[in-house]
Design an enzyme around this catalytic site. Sequence first.
Site, PDB file in Angstrom:
ATOM      1  N   LEU A  94       1.025  -1.140  -0.014  1.00  0.00           N
ATOM      2  CA  LEU A  94      -0.115  -0.110  -0.051  1.00  0.00           C
ATOM      3  C   LEU A  94       0.922   1.351   0.026  1.00  0.00           C
ATOM      4  CD1 LEU A  94      -2.439  -1.484   2.562  1.00  0.00           C
ATOM      5  CD2 LEU A  94      -3.052  -0.912   0.191  1.00  0.00           C
ATOM      6  N   HIS A 110       2.580 -10.910   9.744  1.00  0.00           N
ATOM      7  CA  HIS A 110       3.688 -11.170   8.884  1.00  0.00           C
ATOM      8  C   HIS A 110       4.360 -12.455   9.257  1.00  0.00           C
ATOM      9  CE1 HIS A 110       7.209 -10.349   6.014  1.00  0.00           C
ATOM     10  NE2 HIS A 110       7.828 -10.764   7.153  1.00  0.00           N
ATOM     11  N   THR A 142       2.955   1.133   8.823  1.00  0.00           N
ATOM     12  CA  THR A 142       3.393   2.497   8.750  1.00  0.00           C
ATOM     13  C   THR A 142       4.063   2.253   7.112  1.00  0.00           C
ATOM     14  OG1 THR A 142       5.705   1.672   9.287  1.00  0.00           O
ATOM     15  CG2 THR A 142       4.320   2.544  11.014  1.00  0.00           C
TER      16      THR A 142
HETATM   17  C1  GRF Z   1       0.001 -15.837   6.120  1.00  0.00           C
HETATM   18  O1  GRF Z   1       0.914 -16.837   6.103  1.00  0.00           O
HETATM   19  C2  GRF Z   1       0.485 -14.431   6.217  1.00  0.00           C
HETATM   20  O2  GRF Z   1       1.539 -14.340   7.254  1.00  0.00           O
HETATM   21  C3  GRF Z   1       0.811 -13.830   4.947  1.00  0.00           C
HETATM   22  O3  GRF Z   1       0.019 -14.583   4.204  1.00  0.00           O
HETATM   23  C4  GRF Z   1      -0.575 -15.863   4.782  1.00  0.00           C
HETATM   24  C5  GRF Z   1      -1.872 -15.604   4.457  1.00  0.00           C
HETATM   25  O4  GRF Z   1      -2.616 -16.830   4.698  1.00  0.00           O
HETATM   26  N1  GRF Z   1       0.837 -12.523   4.925  1.00  0.00           N
HETATM   27  P1  GRF Z   1      -4.189 -17.118   4.650  1.00  0.00           P
HETATM   28  O5  GRF Z   1      -4.794 -16.466   3.397  1.00  0.00           O
HETATM   29  O6  GRF Z   1      -4.766 -16.351   5.992  1.00  0.00           O
HETATM   30  O7  GRF Z   1      -4.525 -18.534   4.670  1.00  0.00           O
END
Ligand code: GRF
Length: 190
Positions: A94, A110, A142
């Site tokens: 974003l 993350h 951020t």
């Molecule tokens: C997760 O592992 C998250 O950390 C990352 O993308 C994945 C999403 O998984 N940013 P889901 O779509 O919630 O199954």
Amino acid sequence: MDKTAPFPIVVLISGNGSNLQAIIDAKLPIEIKAVISNRSNAYGLERARKAHIPTEIIDHTQFSNRDTFDEALAACIKKYQPKLIVLAGFMRILGEKFIHQFEGKIINLHPSLLPKYPGLRTHEQAIQNKDCLHGCTVHYVTADLDAGPIIRQASLVVADDDTPESLQAKVHELEHRLLPESIRDIIRGQ
Ligand code: GRF
């Protein structure tokens, strides 16, 4: 402010939505006003529909640049007046203008122990670097990628025979607890 009213949130996804499911199943004192996906085929949209949550698709491929996509996304989010915007597997970066409009109200999940491994391929990097610990982080968003204030982290011990795939599966399980707990923290501190 009425503290008994459910806390209004919007969840942004791009794919499977297992973390969205974890938020739904956690029975938090929230109302998910909408689930917004940048991909029309995201399975998370199906999960939202099953839970009777309004869905929106803002397909990034229909926009000529990031700014116009961000503007459409911001306008869509504002309709729902959320107090919190949860990026749960939302795979678009974003822009600053977008983030500044909602600063302090956007959180991201993350799959690494930030500040280690911002960006992609986090599980591969943990294996390559022979890390003992790996995990996931929920943080405020951020303008700096994957670098905002940390809300919560969860970690696991990397086994000798772990692969990027096995680590991904283990981290996913941690995420499914971490994200609802983080949202609960935010509501309690509102
Ligand atoms: C997760 O592992 C998250 O950390 C990352 O993308 C994945 C999403 O998984 N940013 P889901 O779509 O919630 O199954």
